[in-house]
Motif scaffolding. Sequence first.
Motif, PDB file in Angstrom:
ATOM      1  N   ASP A 120       0.814  -1.209   0.000  1.00  0.00           N
ATOM      2  CA  ASP A 120       0.000   0.000   0.000  1.00  0.00           C
ATOM      3  C   ASP A 120       0.850   1.263   0.000  1.00  0.00           C
ATOM      4  O   ASP A 120       0.426   2.303  -0.523  1.00  0.00           O
ATOM      5  CB  ASP A 120      -0.926   0.011   1.218  1.00  0.00           C
ATOM      6  N   ALA A 124       0.127   2.143  -6.218  1.00  0.00           N
ATOM      7  CA  ALA A 124      -1.202   2.769  -6.250  1.00  0.00           C
ATOM      8  C   ALA A 124      -2.290   1.704  -6.377  1.00  0.00           C
ATOM      9  O   ALA A 124      -2.082   0.643  -6.977  1.00  0.00           O
ATOM     10  CB  ALA A 124      -1.285   3.752  -7.417  1.00  0.00           C
ATOM     11  N   GLU A 125      -3.453   1.986  -5.809  1.00  0.00           N
ATOM     12  CA  GLU A 125      -4.564   1.030  -5.810  1.00  0.00           C
ATOM     13  C   GLU A 125      -4.999   0.681  -7.237  1.00  0.00           C
ATOM     14  O   GLU A 125      -5.421  -0.447  -7.513  1.00  0.00           O
ATOM     15  CB  GLU A 125      -5.747   1.611  -5.028  1.00  0.00           C
ATOM     16  N   ASN A 126      -4.879   1.638  -8.151  1.00  0.00           N
ATOM     17  CA  ASN A 126      -5.309   1.413  -9.540  1.00  0.00           C
ATOM     18  C   ASN A 126      -4.137   1.035 -10.450  1.00  0.00           C
ATOM     19  O   ASN A 126      -4.185   1.256 -11.659  1.00  0.00           O
ATOM     20  CB  ASN A 126      -6.003   2.656 -10.088  1.00  0.00           C
ATOM     21  N   TYR A 127      -3.096   0.450  -9.881  1.00  0.00           N
ATOM     22  CA  TYR A 127      -1.911   0.068 -10.661  1.00  0.00           C
ATOM     23  C   TYR A 127      -2.299  -0.772 -11.884  1.00  0.00           C
ATOM     24  O   TYR A 127      -3.164  -1.653 -11.804  1.00  0.00           O
ATOM     25  CB  TYR A 127      -0.952  -0.736  -9.765  1.00  0.00           C
ATOM     26  N   HIS A 128      -1.638  -0.501 -13.020  1.00  0.00           N
ATOM     27  CA  HIS A 128      -1.895  -1.242 -14.257  1.00  0.00           C
ATOM     28  C   HIS A 128      -0.579  -1.828 -14.747  1.00  0.00           C
ATOM     29  O   HIS A 128       0.365  -1.091 -15.044  1.00  0.00           O
ATOM     30  CB  HIS A 128      -2.490  -0.319 -15.321  1.00  0.00           C
ATOM     31  N   ILE A 139      -4.765  -5.240 -13.610  1.00  0.00           N
ATOM     32  CA  ILE A 139      -5.260  -3.923 -13.237  1.00  0.00           C
ATOM     33  C   ILE A 139      -5.715  -3.945 -11.783  1.00  0.00           C
ATOM     34  O   ILE A 139      -6.563  -4.753 -11.396  1.00  0.00           O
ATOM     35  CB  ILE A 139      -6.418  -3.485 -14.153  1.00  0.00           C
ATOM     36  N   GLY A 140      -5.126  -3.071 -10.979  1.00  0.00           N
ATOM     37  CA  GLY A 140      -5.463  -3.016  -9.570  1.00  0.00           C
ATOM     38  C   GLY A 140      -4.414  -3.705  -8.721  1.00  0.00           C
ATOM     39  O   GLY A 140      -3.735  -4.640  -9.165  1.00  0.00           O
ATOM     40  N   ARG A 206       3.450   8.399  -9.734  1.00  0.00           N
ATOM     41  CA  ARG A 206       2.712   9.647  -9.554  1.00  0.00           C
ATOM     42  C   ARG A 206       3.463  10.528  -8.553  1.00  0.00           C
ATOM     43  O   ARG A 206       4.513  10.138  -8.035  1.00  0.00           O
ATOM     44  CB  ARG A 206       1.284   9.374  -9.112  1.00  0.00           C
ATOM     45  N   VAL A 212       2.314   3.537 -10.482  1.00  0.00           N
ATOM     46  CA  VAL A 212       0.951   3.404 -10.999  1.00  0.00           C
ATOM     47  C   VAL A 212       0.856   2.571 -12.282  1.00  0.00           C
ATOM     48  O   VAL A 212      -0.241   2.166 -12.672  1.00  0.00           O
ATOM     49  CB  VAL A 212       0.310   4.790 -11.259  1.00  0.00           C
ATOM     50  N   GLU A 213       1.983   2.311 -12.946  1.00  0.00           N
ATOM     51  CA  GLU A 213       1.913   1.562 -14.197  1.00  0.00           C
ATOM     52  C   GLU A 213       3.270   0.952 -14.500  1.00  0.00           C
ATOM     53  O   GLU A 213       4.308   1.498 -14.125  1.00  0.00           O
ATOM     54  CB  GLU A 213       1.476   2.490 -15.337  1.00  0.00           C
TER      55      GLU A 213
END
Length: 235
Positions: A120, A124-128, A139-140, A206, A212-213
């Motif tokens: 955490d 990021a929670e929305n990691y891709h 995703i996520g 970010r 995040v990706e």
Amino acid sequence: MTFVQLIDCKTSRIDEMNRLMDSWVEQTKGKRTATHNVIGKDRHDASHFVEIVEFPSFEVAMRNSSLPETDRIFREMVAICDEMPTFTDLDVVRDEWLYKASVRNLFGLFAGKGNMPTWDQTVAENYHDHDPANEQGAIGLDAMRREVEMWRSGFDFVFTIEDQISDGDRVCTRWTWNGTHKGDFMGIPASGKQVTMTGTTIHRCREDGKVVEGWWQYDRLGLMDQLGVLDQLEV
């Protein structure tokens, strides 16, 4: 040794200051030795600015200071400042980029080795995740954890970071992966073999440093060969 100069000034004529800096950049094209330049404004005092200029070394910075254009721009800068600017000369003794550190922590989390921050705190929670072996991608954060667990169930492994390059919000990492095939992996039963794989991954971070990706390229075919899968296909 990398050298950084901090130029601390106060001015209510920031537009003129910006034009002056643009003029200096144009006039010293091909001659200036600075590698990075940032100007920050004090959130609590709109007239207070700090310019951060980076050079490969102190000696290189002195060559930059001796340029006639630099001397002329400095005199013009003093004229538009509310008071005499101050200069702080720094030899860089540690250069730690937040994004590079976050990505190194992420590779540590993949392997589950060492005293790492939590998922955490790092991802990021929305990691891709973009993996050529997974058409859908992950995703996520939960999906990413499941992907990692698949690899951990099959191998006891570690990553060695060979190179890292940071540019903006992207970090490119060249790595070597070494593992022991300890359990079932994609239907391949444990063999106990020592295997290795190389690859390159680009991660996007970010502003708070969380990843995040990610885009992966690695020698999956070489791994399958070491596990004996290609020999079975030939038969």
